[in-house]
Design an enzyme around this catalytic site. Structure first.
Site, mmCIF file in Angstrom:
data_model
loop_
_atom_site.group_PDB
_atom_site.id
_atom_site.type_symbol
_atom_site.label_atom_id
_atom_site.label_comp_id
_atom_site.label_asym_id
_atom_site.label_seq_id
_atom_site.Cartn_x
_atom_site.Cartn_y
_atom_site.Cartn_z
ATOM 1 N N ASP A 35 6.143 21.870 -13.730
ATOM 2 C CA ASP A 35 5.646 22.297 -12.417
ATOM 3 C C ASP A 35 4.148 22.474 -12.591
ATOM 4 O O ASP A 35 3.713 23.232 -13.474
ATOM 5 C CB ASP A 35 6.318 23.627 -12.020
ATOM 6 C CG ASP A 35 5.937 24.042 -10.607
ATOM 7 O OD1 ASP A 35 4.738 23.961 -10.254
ATOM 8 O OD2 ASP A 35 6.839 24.443 -9.851
ATOM 9 N N ALA A 59 2.272 16.595 -5.620
ATOM 10 C CA ALA A 59 1.619 17.162 -4.439
ATOM 11 C C ALA A 59 2.669 17.709 -3.488
ATOM 12 O O ALA A 59 3.831 17.287 -3.517
ATOM 13 C CB ALA A 59 0.800 16.085 -3.721
ATOM 14 N N THR A 61 3.649 17.253 0.002
ATOM 15 C CA THR A 61 3.297 16.172 0.930
ATOM 16 C C THR A 61 3.976 16.278 2.305
ATOM 17 O O THR A 61 3.872 15.352 3.102
ATOM 18 C CB THR A 61 3.665 14.795 0.312
ATOM 19 O OG1 THR A 61 5.045 14.818 -0.045
ATOM 20 C CG2 THR A 61 2.825 14.483 -0.891
ATOM 21 N N THR A 100 -6.202 12.021 0.117
ATOM 22 C CA THR A 100 -5.700 11.380 1.336
ATOM 23 C C THR A 100 -6.773 11.126 2.396
ATOM 24 O O THR A 100 -7.739 11.890 2.511
ATOM 25 C CB THR A 100 -4.599 12.278 1.947
ATOM 26 O OG1 THR A 100 -4.241 11.778 3.230
ATOM 27 C CG2 THR A 100 -5.057 13.714 2.118
ATOM 28 N N TYR A 124 -1.877 20.685 5.569
ATOM 29 C CA TYR A 124 -1.770 19.697 4.489
ATOM 30 C C TYR A 124 -3.149 19.130 4.157
ATOM 31 O O TYR A 124 -3.568 19.110 2.998
ATOM 32 C CB TYR A 124 -0.801 18.575 4.889
ATOM 33 C CG TYR A 124 -0.860 17.360 3.999
ATOM 34 C CD1 TYR A 124 -0.290 17.375 2.726
ATOM 35 C CD2 TYR A 124 -1.497 16.189 4.415
ATOM 36 C CE1 TYR A 124 -0.355 16.255 1.898
ATOM 37 C CE2 TYR A 124 -1.570 15.065 3.603
ATOM 38 C CZ TYR A 124 -0.999 15.097 2.343
ATOM 39 O OH TYR A 124 -1.071 13.991 1.522
ATOM 40 N N LYS A 128 -5.244 19.547 0.706
ATOM 41 C CA LYS A 128 -5.638 18.395 -0.108
ATOM 42 C C LYS A 128 -7.155 18.398 -0.314
ATOM 43 O O LYS A 128 -7.649 18.038 -1.376
ATOM 44 C CB LYS A 128 -5.195 17.086 0.563
ATOM 45 C CG LYS A 128 -3.696 16.841 0.546
ATOM 46 C CD LYS A 128 -3.109 16.699 -0.843
ATOM 47 C CE LYS A 128 -3.535 15.425 -1.544
ATOM 48 N NZ LYS A 128 -2.908 15.305 -2.897
ATOM 49 N N TRP A 148 -1.832 6.253 4.139
ATOM 50 C CA TRP A 148 -0.564 5.762 4.706
ATOM 51 C C TRP A 148 0.307 5.073 3.630
ATOM 52 O O TRP A 148 0.726 3.931 3.779
ATOM 53 C CB TRP A 148 -0.839 4.789 5.852
ATOM 54 C CG TRP A 148 -1.473 5.366 7.063
ATOM 55 C CD1 TRP A 148 -2.237 6.489 7.156
ATOM 56 C CD2 TRP A 148 -1.425 4.823 8.398
ATOM 57 N NE1 TRP A 148 -2.669 6.676 8.444
ATOM 58 C CE2 TRP A 148 -2.183 5.666 9.223
ATOM 59 C CE3 TRP A 148 -0.820 3.693 8.955
ATOM 60 C CZ2 TRP A 148 -2.339 5.421 10.589
ATOM 61 C CZ3 TRP A 148 -0.987 3.449 10.308
ATOM 62 C CH2 TRP A 148 -1.732 4.307 11.116
HETATM 63 N N1 LIG Z 1 2.545 9.585 1.379
HETATM 64 C C1 LIG Z 1 1.412 9.257 1.989
HETATM 65 O O1 LIG Z 1 1.384 8.698 3.085
HETATM 66 C C2 LIG Z 1 0.101 9.574 1.326
HETATM 67 C C3 LIG Z 1 -1.086 9.131 1.922
HETATM 68 C C4 LIG Z 1 -2.290 9.413 1.300
HETATM 69 C C5 LIG Z 1 -2.313 10.126 0.110
HETATM 70 N N2 LIG Z 1 -1.154 10.576 -0.424
HETATM 71 C C6 LIG Z 1 -1.220 11.322 -1.698
HETATM 72 O O2 LIG Z 1 -0.692 10.504 -2.706
HETATM 73 C C7 LIG Z 1 -0.105 11.302 -3.731
HETATM 74 C C8 LIG Z 1 1.299 10.813 -4.023
HETATM 75 O O3 LIG Z 1 2.057 10.935 -2.827
HETATM 76 P P1 LIG Z 1 3.543 10.438 -2.711
HETATM 77 O O4 LIG Z 1 3.663 9.758 -1.399
HETATM 78 O O5 LIG Z 1 3.968 9.734 -3.945
HETATM 79 O O6 LIG Z 1 4.287 11.849 -2.599
HETATM 80 P P2 LIG Z 1 5.803 12.211 -2.841
HETATM 81 O O7 LIG Z 1 6.665 11.010 -2.805
HETATM 82 O O8 LIG Z 1 6.103 13.358 -1.932
HETATM 83 O O9 LIG Z 1 5.774 12.740 -4.337
HETATM 84 C C9 LIG Z 1 5.191 13.947 -4.704
HETATM 85 C C10 LIG Z 1 5.878 14.395 -5.974
HETATM 86 O O10 LIG Z 1 5.277 15.629 -6.374
HETATM 87 C C11 LIG Z 1 6.320 16.468 -6.827
HETATM 88 N N3 LIG Z 1 5.896 17.852 -6.780
HETATM 89 C C12 LIG Z 1 5.792 18.670 -5.697
HETATM 90 N N4 LIG Z 1 5.390 19.884 -6.080
HETATM 91 C C13 LIG Z 1 5.266 19.848 -7.429
HETATM 92 C C14 LIG Z 1 4.885 20.781 -8.405
HETATM 93 N N5 LIG Z 1 4.572 22.039 -8.069
HETATM 94 N N6 LIG Z 1 4.843 20.407 -9.697
HETATM 95 C C15 LIG Z 1 5.195 19.148 -10.056
HETATM 96 N N7 LIG Z 1 5.561 18.198 -9.177
HETATM 97 C C16 LIG Z 1 5.585 18.561 -7.873
HETATM 98 C C17 LIG Z 1 7.468 16.185 -5.892
HETATM 99 O O11 LIG Z 1 8.663 16.646 -6.464
HETATM 100 P P3 LIG Z 1 9.899 17.032 -5.534
HETATM 101 O O12 LIG Z 1 10.349 15.757 -4.907
HETATM 102 O O13 LIG Z 1 10.848 17.638 -6.496
HETATM 103 O O14 LIG Z 1 9.363 17.982 -4.512
HETATM 104 C C18 LIG Z 1 7.381 14.679 -5.780
HETATM 105 O O15 LIG Z 1 8.122 14.059 -6.804
HETATM 106 C C19 LIG Z 1 -0.188 12.748 -3.213
HETATM 107 O O16 LIG Z 1 -1.319 13.355 -3.775
HETATM 108 C C20 LIG Z 1 -0.384 12.583 -1.723
HETATM 109 O O17 LIG Z 1 -1.056 13.683 -1.164
HETATM 110 C C21 LIG Z 1 0.060 10.294 0.128
#
Ligand SMILES: NC(=O)c1ccc[n+]([C@@H]2O[C@H](COP(=O)([O-])OP(=O)(O)OC[C@H]3O[C@@H](n4cnc5c(N)ncnc54)[C@H](OP(=O)(O)O)[C@@H]3O)[C@@H](O)[C@H]2O)c1
Length: 293
Positions: A35, A59, A61, A100, A124, A128, A148
């Site tokens: 974590d 993150a 998210t 993001t 959010y 970030k 996105w």
């Molecule tokens: N998704 C989008 O559209 C988007 C767009 C722009 C930027 N981003 C950024 O890109 C990055 C990756 O996003 P993603 O889409 O891959 O997100 P995601 O699928 O929600 O994955 C985030 C991961 O972080 C884990 N997590 C949450 N809290 C945690 C903690 N305290 N310690 C360790 N792990 C933790 C989650 O675990 P659990 O599943 O167990 O909660 C999940 O596996 C993030 O920084 C996000 O802000 C995303």
């Protein structure tokens, strides 16, 4: 010893990174393994493994849920990232942290450069932004903003729309938010290129697929690939009534970053096609059959 550590490895970006580099020189840590709020464990891991890079994909998210979970969103996206960046600095580990396009809110219709003024609206986006500032304050590495993000893994816009198209459902999709869908596979390859190349200067960078569209356009393109003819109705953000505000125009200008990091990029439609093709092949095709046929 792992040369690279990936945190938050069960998320869509973490899983996409793994599609291109298996465990070995890379150690993948999901939330159960670490974590990121647990600074003491993180310090021990970095002291033991002495990795060159830590790629932070962990993150909070849930954009809408964050509106009622401010403390948790800031604890994970802000405070934990500050500690993580400090520990990376202390242990000589380079940090690659993901942020993001949602840090850009307000009005405007020009692509945002790395130097553009941010205007994060919603919890959010603000949390970030706190993470970005923390990494920059530490000088521990780089913040890579993307936009996105979608993949063929669970829970994202691409998967949801595809499932609904194949089920013949009618859809209502927001047409007044403009950005760039980015296939997590493309971002993952860009990240590997960065960490395996010449060490970049610490700072803030942009990387997304290219071009611009609305969520409605994105949905229509997914429908085209799916070969269905279900109704998709364009609606305004005010009709969707999401809990969190979202930017109306959050295009990232990534030209400078791509030059500096020597990265290529493809148009968002090509990204969606690659993701769709990859989904068809995922687990030798059984995944697609199980889910959609
Ligand atoms: N998704 C989008 O559209 C988007 C767009 C722009 C930027 N981003 C950024 O890109 C990055 C990756 O996003 P993603 O889409 O891959 O997100 P995601 O699928 O929600 O994955 C985030 C991961 O972080 C884990 N997590 C949450 N809290 C945690 C903690 N305290 N310690 C360790 N792990 C933790 C989650 O675990 P659990 O599943 O167990 O909660 C999940 O596996 C993030 O920084 C996000 O802000 C995303």
């Amino acid at each position: 010893m792992a040369r690279i550590i990936v945190t938050g490895s069960d998320g869509q970006l973490g899983r996409s990174l793994r599609e291109y580099r298996e465990q070995g020189e890379v150690r993948y840590l999901n939330r159960r393994d670490l974590d990121i709020r647990d600074g003491a464990s993180l310090r021990n891991i970095l002291k033991e493994e002495k990795p060159q890079w830590l790629i932070n994909c962990a993150a909070y998210t849930a954009v809408d849920a964050a509106e009622t979970s401010r403390t948790l969103a800031f604890a994970i996206n802000g405070e934990a990232v500050r500690t993580l960046a400090q520990i990376c600095k202390e242990t000589g580990t380079r940090l690659l942290h993901i942020s993001t396009d949602y840090v850009f809110g307000g009005t405007g219709n020009l692509p945002h450069a790395e130097t553009s003024v941010v205007h994060p609206e919603g919890i959010y986006a603000q949390s970030k932004r706190a993470g970005e500032v923390a990494v920059q304050d530490s000088g521990a590495g780089i913040v890579l903003r993307t936009s996105w993000l979608y993949s063929y893994f669970e829970r994202n816009f691409f998967r949801t729309i595809l499932r609904k198209c194949l089920a013949g459902e009618s859809l209502r999709v927001v047409a007044d938010q403009i950005g760039t869908p980015t296939w997590a596979g493309n971002l993952a390859q860009a990240i590997w290129h960065i960490v395996e190349g010449v060490t970049p200067r610490a700072g803030l960078y942009h990387y997304s697929d290219l071009g611009a569209c609305s969520w409605y356009d994105f949905a229509c393109y997914i429908r085209k690939l799916a070969g269905t003819n279900n109704c998709i109705e364009p609606i305004g953000s005010e009709e969707w009534k999401a809990a969190a505000p979202r930017p109306h125009f959050s295009l990232l200008d990534s030209r400078q970053s791509r030059r500096e990091l020597n990265l290529g990029a493809v148009n968002w439609m090509e990204g969606v096609e690659c993701c769709y093709r990859a989904l068809l092949q995922y687990e030798n095709g059984t995944y697609f059959e199980r889910e959609y046929k």
